[in-house]
Design an enzyme around this catalytic site. Structure first.
Site, mmCIF file in Angstrom:
data_model
loop_
_atom_site.group_PDB
_atom_site.id
_atom_site.type_symbol
_atom_site.label_atom_id
_atom_site.label_comp_id
_atom_site.label_asym_id
_atom_site.label_seq_id
_atom_site.Cartn_x
_atom_site.Cartn_y
_atom_site.Cartn_z
ATOM 1 N N SER A 130 0.833 -1.171 0.047
ATOM 2 C CA SER A 130 -0.145 0.025 -0.029
ATOM 3 C C SER A 130 1.030 1.253 -0.120
ATOM 4 C CB SER A 130 -0.739 0.084 1.074
ATOM 5 O OG SER A 130 -1.466 1.445 1.415
ATOM 6 N N LYS B 279 0.148 -3.453 5.087
ATOM 7 C CA LYS B 279 -0.861 -4.290 3.950
ATOM 8 C C LYS B 279 -0.295 -5.422 3.185
ATOM 9 C CE LYS B 279 -4.749 -3.145 3.195
ATOM 10 N NZ LYS B 279 -5.166 -2.264 2.305
ATOM 11 N N ASN C 167 -2.077 -7.106 0.103
ATOM 12 C CA ASN C 167 -3.507 -7.122 -0.581
ATOM 13 C C ASN C 167 -3.206 -8.166 -1.586
ATOM 14 O OD1 ASN C 167 -4.404 -4.455 0.359
ATOM 15 N ND2 ASN C 167 -2.912 -3.600 -0.895
ATOM 16 N N ARG D 194 -25.235 -11.226 -44.998
ATOM 17 C CA ARG D 194 -24.107 -10.342 -44.303
ATOM 18 C C ARG D 194 -24.656 -9.280 -43.667
ATOM 19 N NH1 ARG D 194 -19.609 -9.565 -48.739
ATOM 20 N NH2 ARG D 194 -18.435 -8.892 -46.954
#
Length: 449
Positions: free
Chosen positions: A277, A283, A285, A316
């Site tokens: 972080s 952190k 994560n 088409r």
């Protein structure tokens, strides 16, 4: 996709397959195969085919991509300006041969067939990563088959399972996806050659044999019928990829929830600069999960455009075909990227056995309430056993004590079970049902394959 995000969401080889340069390379291959097929059937001169083939070997480096980009916006598709440039390159070598470039075909024939070739090559890479994910999940299922953890329903603690069982379920999902790809290959790897309205009138009576020979040259199946306006093959390919990505998203959701601080049972692999972080040094994560979940979020939206693009007008269509050019490559790239991220986590996932044990005990034995009820039911009847255990659970919550303490003091229980038997009932390993049989079945299925 901007280059800054490529390593987070994409897989390099699949990105290359859907690059501008690769697309032109596939277009060259298709044009060369068309000329070779027609020369083999004496529809165009063999010398013309040889020249087209020879020019095709070096044409990629001579094509002006800047000019193509401008001209595509005016022409409506890339094949029209590409054929002009390719024909000019052939003309520099042999003017007579240049007359036979793109003989009898329409631009959608060339682009659709090139798209199928791209899909075939990209699916081969996806199959390879899927297989490694499958094999890794099998290994982890066996390794952690006895590692008891909390099973959760509605995001709440439910009953014990094992980490190996979770891996076995993931392995089974990978197996389904591998089977799905194998099942569709013959159906979707089909060449396209129909001319202006699908009749191949430009080739007269030779149309059918040209289509068959053309497909053979590219190692594709020949179509039973022209499919300019019927886009189910493209949608089926995308649908398989969406199923794969959805399965991966479920896995990523699981491991990211298990990484929550309050649970902390597994962690994504650690590496310098991974999962940090900018403001909180502590952190860790789940960055791989974020990438996979982003893909699982995006792919269904892209798939909706493929489904909507099935509605073509007459022989088409207008616009639906064009939408495929944007959606399908993105679906491929996101799926391959999500697979690569998932494999990295499956291979090196960090498992915190201590936290798994702590979480099993977090409810003071309440998660074993069903086990207690089922043990009492033969003697007391299921409904009566349910009432007794429910009352004990309420008391355990109110007094903040372990359910086993209350159960072991109840006369209705002591009349049928010893302290040793009660201890066994509250052992999470004693209430795993047929989990080991399921793991064995998943492992055996892999051996039989």
């Amino acid at each position: 996709m901007r280059q800054l995000y490529a390593s987070l969401f994409y897989q390099n080889k699949v990105v290359d397959i859907f690059s501008d340069r690769a697309l032109i390379s596939y277009l060259i291959d298709v044009e060369v195969a068309l000329a070779e097929a027609q020369a083999e059937l004496n529809i165009i001169p063999i010398n013309a085919s040889n020249t087209i083939q020879h020019v095709g070997l070096t044409a990629l480096d001579k094509i002006s991509f800047d000019d193509l980009a401008v001209a595509t916006g005016l022409a409506g598709n890339v094949v029209i300006p590409f054929v002009k440039q390719f024909t000019a390159l052939v003309k520099e070598v042999d003017e007579e041969a240049s007359r036979y470039v793109h003989w009898g075909a329409t631009s959608q024939d060339i682009l659709d067939t090139a798209c199928i070739l791209q899909c075939r090559d990209a699916l081969e890479i996806i199959k390879s990563i899927l297989l490694t994910c499958y094999q890794t999940s099998l290994f982890q299922a066996d390794q952690y088959r006895s590692q008891v953890m909390m099973g959760r329903t509605w995001l709440q603690q439910a009953l014990p399972i094992t980490l190996g069982h979770k891996f076995a379920r993931w392995a089974s999902a990978f197996k389904h996806n591998l089977d799905r790809i194998e099942e569709i290959e013959k159906r979707v790897f089909v060449a396209q050659l129909g001319g202006a309205v699908g009749s191949l009138a430009s080739l007269g009576k030779d149309g059918t044999v040209v289509v068959q020979t053309f497909a053979q040259k590219l190692q594709l199946s020949p179509p039973v019928c022209t499919w300019h306006g019927e886009r189910d093959r493209i949608v089926e390919i995308g649908s398989i990829l969406a199923l794969i990505t959805g399965n991966l998203g479920k896995m990523a959701r699981d491991w990211s929830l298990l990484m929550q601080t309050e649970i902390s049972e597994v962690l994504e692999p650690s590496a310098q600069g991974r999962g940090g972080s900018s403001t909180m040094p502590h952190k860790r994560n789940p960055v791989a999960a974020a990438s996979v979940l982003a893909a699982a979020n995006l792919v269904p939206a892209l798939m909706s455009s493929l489904y909507q693009s099935m509605i073509h007008e007459h022989e088409r269509g207008l616009g639906g075909w064009h939408a495929e050019w944007l959606s399908l490559p993105e679906i491929f790239k996101l799926t391959a990227g999500a697979l690569e991220q998932t494999f990295a986590v499956l291979k090196d996932m960090e498992v915190d056995v201590e936290h798994m044990h702590l979480n099993l005990e977090r409810t003071n034995g309440l998660v074993m309430a069903e086990a207690v009820m089922m043990a009492l039911a033969p003697s007391l009847g299921r409904l009566n056993a349910h009432h007794i255990v429910e009352k004990a659970c309420q008391q355990a919550v109110a007094e903040g004590i372990h359910l086993k303490t209350i159960i072991s003091q109840m006369d209705a229980v002591k009349a049928h079970f010893s302290d040793h038997q009660i201890n066994e009932i509250f052992d999470p390993t004693s209430y795993l049902g047929n989990i080991q049989d399921q793991i064995d079945a998943v492992l055996q299925e892999a051996k039989e394959e």
